[in-house]
Design a protein around this motif. Structure first.
Motif, PDB file in Angstrom:
ATOM      1  N   PRO A 177      23.633  54.453 -13.343  1.00 46.89           N
ATOM      2  CA  PRO A 177      25.035  54.852 -13.514  1.00 46.89           C
ATOM      3  C   PRO A 177      25.621  55.446 -12.243  1.00 46.89           C
ATOM      4  CG  PRO A 177      23.576  56.451 -14.528  1.00 46.89           C
ATOM      5  CD  PRO A 177      22.705  55.313 -14.100  1.00 46.89           C
ATOM      6  N   PHE A 178      26.939  55.404 -12.160  1.00 48.07           N
ATOM      7  CA  PHE A 178      27.654  56.181 -11.159  1.00 48.07           C
ATOM      8  C   PHE A 178      27.863  57.594 -11.690  1.00 48.07           C
ATOM      9  CE2 PHE A 178      29.068  51.965  -9.688  1.00 48.07           C
ATOM     10  CZ  PHE A 178      28.919  52.117  -8.314  1.00 48.07           C
ATOM     11  N   ALA A 258      21.181  58.065  -8.169  1.00 41.91           N
ATOM     12  CA  ALA A 258      19.952  58.363  -7.426  1.00 41.91           C
ATOM     13  C   ALA A 258      20.139  59.495  -6.438  1.00 41.91           C
ATOM     14  CB  ALA A 258      19.469  57.109  -6.695  1.00 41.91           C
ATOM     15  N   PHE A 259      21.373  59.713  -5.958  1.00 38.21           N
ATOM     16  CA  PHE A 259      21.584  60.722  -4.929  1.00 38.21           C
ATOM     17  C   PHE A 259      21.478  62.149  -5.447  1.00 38.21           C
ATOM     18  CE2 PHE A 259      23.244  56.950  -2.883  1.00 38.21           C
ATOM     19  CZ  PHE A 259      22.617  57.052  -1.641  1.00 38.21           C
ATOM     20  N   ARG A 260      21.307  62.294  -6.763  1.00 36.63           N
ATOM     21  CA  ARG A 260      20.978  63.629  -7.278  1.00 36.63           C
ATOM     22  C   ARG A 260      19.671  64.121  -6.683  1.00 36.63           C
ATOM     23  NH1 ARG A 260      21.019  62.577 -13.640  1.00 36.63           N
ATOM     24  NH2 ARG A 260      19.903  60.754 -12.825  1.00 36.63           N
ATOM     25  N   GLU A 261      18.786  63.157  -6.314  1.00 34.75           N
ATOM     26  CA  GLU A 261      17.467  63.517  -5.800  1.00 34.75           C
ATOM     27  C   GLU A 261      17.463  63.745  -4.295  1.00 34.75           C
ATOM     28  OE1 GLU A 261      15.307  63.948  -8.149  1.00 34.75           O
ATOM     29  OE2 GLU A 261      16.715  63.149  -9.631  1.00 34.75           O
ATOM     30  N   ALA A 262      18.620  63.617  -3.641  1.00 36.16           N
ATOM     31  CA  ALA A 262      18.655  63.723  -2.180  1.00 36.16           C
ATOM     32  C   ALA A 262      18.439  65.149  -1.692  1.00 36.16           C
ATOM     33  CB  ALA A 262      19.976  63.182  -1.646  1.00 36.16           C
ATOM     34  N   PRO A 271      27.850  63.688 -14.779  1.00 34.43           N
ATOM     35  CA  PRO A 271      28.065  62.413 -15.471  1.00 34.43           C
ATOM     36  C   PRO A 271      29.548  62.197 -15.752  1.00 34.43           C
ATOM     37  CG  PRO A 271      26.342  63.711 -16.522  1.00 34.43           C
ATOM     38  CD  PRO A 271      27.016  64.614 -15.550  1.00 34.43           C
ATOM     39  N   LEU A 272      29.949  60.945 -15.794  1.00 37.91           N
ATOM     40  CA  LEU A 272      31.328  60.590 -16.120  1.00 37.91           C
ATOM     41  C   LEU A 272      31.448  60.320 -17.614  1.00 37.91           C
ATOM     42  CD1 LEU A 272      31.986  58.246 -13.084  1.00 37.91           C
ATOM     43  CD2 LEU A 272      33.044  60.485 -13.489  1.00 37.91           C
ATOM     44  N   ALA A 273      32.507  60.826 -18.202  1.00 36.91           N
ATOM     45  CA  ALA A 273      32.687  60.691 -19.648  1.00 36.91           C
ATOM     46  C   ALA A 273      33.029  59.257 -20.035  1.00 36.91           C
ATOM     47  CB  ALA A 273      33.778  61.648 -20.127  1.00 36.91           C
ATOM     48  N   GLU A 274      33.737  58.554 -19.164  1.00 36.19           N
ATOM     49  CA  GLU A 274      34.137  57.186 -19.486  1.00 36.19           C
ATOM     50  C   GLU A 274      32.959  56.219 -19.339  1.00 36.19           C
ATOM     51  OE1 GLU A 274      37.646  59.138 -17.257  1.00 36.19           O
ATOM     52  OE2 GLU A 274      35.477  58.955 -16.968  1.00 36.19           O
ATOM     53  N   THR A 275      33.040  55.100 -20.045  1.00 37.06           N
ATOM     54  CA  THR A 275      32.058  54.025 -19.851  1.00 37.06           C
ATOM     55  C   THR A 275      32.440  53.265 -18.593  1.00 37.06           C
ATOM     56  OG1 THR A 275      31.713  53.818 -22.225  1.00 37.06           O
ATOM     57  CG2 THR A 275      31.042  51.961 -20.855  1.00 37.06           C
ATOM     58  N   ARG A 278      28.097  49.954 -13.595  1.00 41.56           N
ATOM     59  CA  ARG A 278      26.895  50.582 -13.054  1.00 41.56           C
ATOM     60  C   ARG A 278      26.660  50.133 -11.615  1.00 41.56           C
ATOM     61  NH1 ARG A 278      23.603  52.851 -16.982  1.00 41.56           N
ATOM     62  NH2 ARG A 278      21.671  52.427 -15.845  1.00 41.56           N
ATOM     63  N   SER A 279      25.899  50.923 -10.902  1.00 40.63           N
ATOM     64  CA  SER A 279      25.504  50.585  -9.539  1.00 40.63           C
ATOM     65  C   SER A 279      24.292  49.656  -9.597  1.00 40.63           C
ATOM     66  CB  SER A 279      25.147  51.867  -8.776  1.00 40.63           C
ATOM     67  OG  SER A 279      24.558  51.556  -7.537  1.00 40.63           O
ATOM     68  N   HIS A 280      24.360  48.538  -8.896  1.00 44.35           N
ATOM     69  CA  HIS A 280      23.294  47.543  -8.929  1.00 44.35           C
ATOM     70  C   HIS A 280      22.639  47.434  -7.552  1.00 44.35           C
ATOM     71  CE1 HIS A 280      24.502  45.900 -12.896  1.00 44.35           C
ATOM     72  NE2 HIS A 280      25.708  46.273 -12.491  1.00 44.35           N
ATOM     73  N   VAL A 281      21.340  47.210  -7.561  1.00 42.72           N
ATOM     74  CA  VAL A 281      20.595  46.971  -6.318  1.00 42.72           C
ATOM     75  C   VAL A 281      19.896  45.619  -6.443  1.00 42.72           C
ATOM     76  CG1 VAL A 281      18.679  47.721  -4.857  1.00 42.72           C
ATOM     77  CG2 VAL A 281      20.295  49.403  -5.752  1.00 42.72           C
ATOM     78  N   PHE A 282      20.007  44.829  -5.373  1.00 41.13           N
ATOM     79  CA  PHE A 282      19.436  43.485  -5.343  1.00 41.13           C
ATOM     80  C   PHE A 282      18.500  43.352  -4.141  1.00 41.13           C
ATOM     81  CE2 PHE A 282      23.648  43.348  -7.185  1.00 41.13           C
ATOM     82  CZ  PHE A 282      23.494  42.564  -8.316  1.00 41.13           C
TER      83      PHE A 282
END
Length: 304
Positions: A177-178, A258-262, A271-275, A278-282
């Motif tokens: 999530p963002f 992920a940047f919470r762990e930085a 967290p954002l209340a709205e749906t 998502r952030s994707h990694v390829f």
């Protein structure tokens, strides 16, 4: 029969089988036993030896009523032939290992978020199982990684976009999530979650459009869906730069979770209340590149 040395050896006339046949004869010193060992009859073995001696320009074996023995030339040739066959077998083995991804050099690009989503453990596990592979890692934003792939400066890229030129291919790795990223001093920093629209009047720090056009456009679209266009204050070419600017109190942002762990002091994540999207990694690579090391590296993550 006297053999005259050719002006130059015609390598087209010498095959690996000639060397194997000769080495078997040199060890057995008996045509019958050598032929049996080679699973062939004696006449073709004799012909092959004659072809080899003719190509080399020297008699390698003497055969008389006492048996078969190596000539001085044959003794010298035996050592070189063994070395040559050994190097050939080593080359074949190395080629198979490269194709299987067991040896070689992997140039890996990555975006910063992967550092906090298992990339260090992934690298450690891969190096433990592939100790003869040299992995060179470089942090680049998504757009720079795409360019590096096109210029053959990277073998594999971990990035935030699958909108790629036709010469590149990709597969999804994970998504997350963002989150809203705020300075610790922000009035909303104590709330459990935020609506994105509550940040509509705040200065925004976003990922550079040049660094990742897709991500830049996606965050703008997320804001637009909530009824506002963000007031852009600063841009960063790396997510850690964005978070660092937020921590300095220069604005707010929307970043991958992920940047919470930085561990960047001064920045908080909500967290954002709205749906939201998502952030994707390829993982991305050149379509015409060899698959061995790439597939071995990706398999290490799947099995980890």
């Amino acid at each position: 029969m006297t053999l005259s040395a050719p002006a130059a050896v015609d390598l087209k006339r010498v095959e690996l089988r000639h060397l194997r046949y000769f080495l078997a004869l040199a060890e057995e010193l008996h045509f019958g036993r050598a032929a049996q060992r080679l699973a062939m009859s004696q006449p073709p073995l004799s012909v092959a030896l004659q072809q080899l001696e003719s190509a080399v320009g020297a008699r390698l074996l003497d055969r008389d009523s006492k048996g078969v023995r190596l000539t001085p030339a044959g003794l010298a040739f035996q050592a070189s032939a063994q070395s040559l066959l050994g190097r050939f077998e080593e080359a074949c083995s190395q080629a198979r290992e490269v194709q299987a991804g067991e040896i070689g050099r992997l140039r890996l690009g990555f975006v910063g978020s992967t550092l906090f989503h298992g990339l260090p453990d992934w690298l450690t596990a891969f190096q433990a199982s592939h100790p003869r592979v040299e992995v060179v890692v470089v942090e680049l934003n998504s757009q720079d990684q795409i360019q590096a792939l096109l210029q053959e400066e990277l073998d594999l890229a971990l990035l935030h976009s699958d909108r790629l030129p036709p010469s590149l291919d990709s597969c999804p790795l994970y998504d997350e999530p963002f989150m809203a990223c705020l300075p610790a001093s922000h009035a909303a920093a104590q709330k459990r979650r935020l609506t994105l629209s509550s940040l509509s009047d705040q200065p925004f720090i976003l990922f550079s459009r040049r660094g990742s056009p897709d991500y830049h456009a996606r965050i703008l679209e997320m804001c637009r869906q909530q009824g506002f266009y963000p007031r852009l204050q600063h841009e960063g070419r790396h997510w850690l730069s964005v978070v660092s600017l937020v921590a300095r109190g220069l604005g707010v942002s929307i970043v991958p979770a992920a940047f919470r762990e930085a561990g960047i002091q001064g920045a908080v994540f909500k967290p954002l209340a709205e749906t939201m999207d998502r952030s994707h990694v390829f993982a991305a690579w050149r379509r015409d590149s060899a698959a061995g090391l790439r597939e071995a590296f990706l398999a290490a993550r799947r099995s980890g």
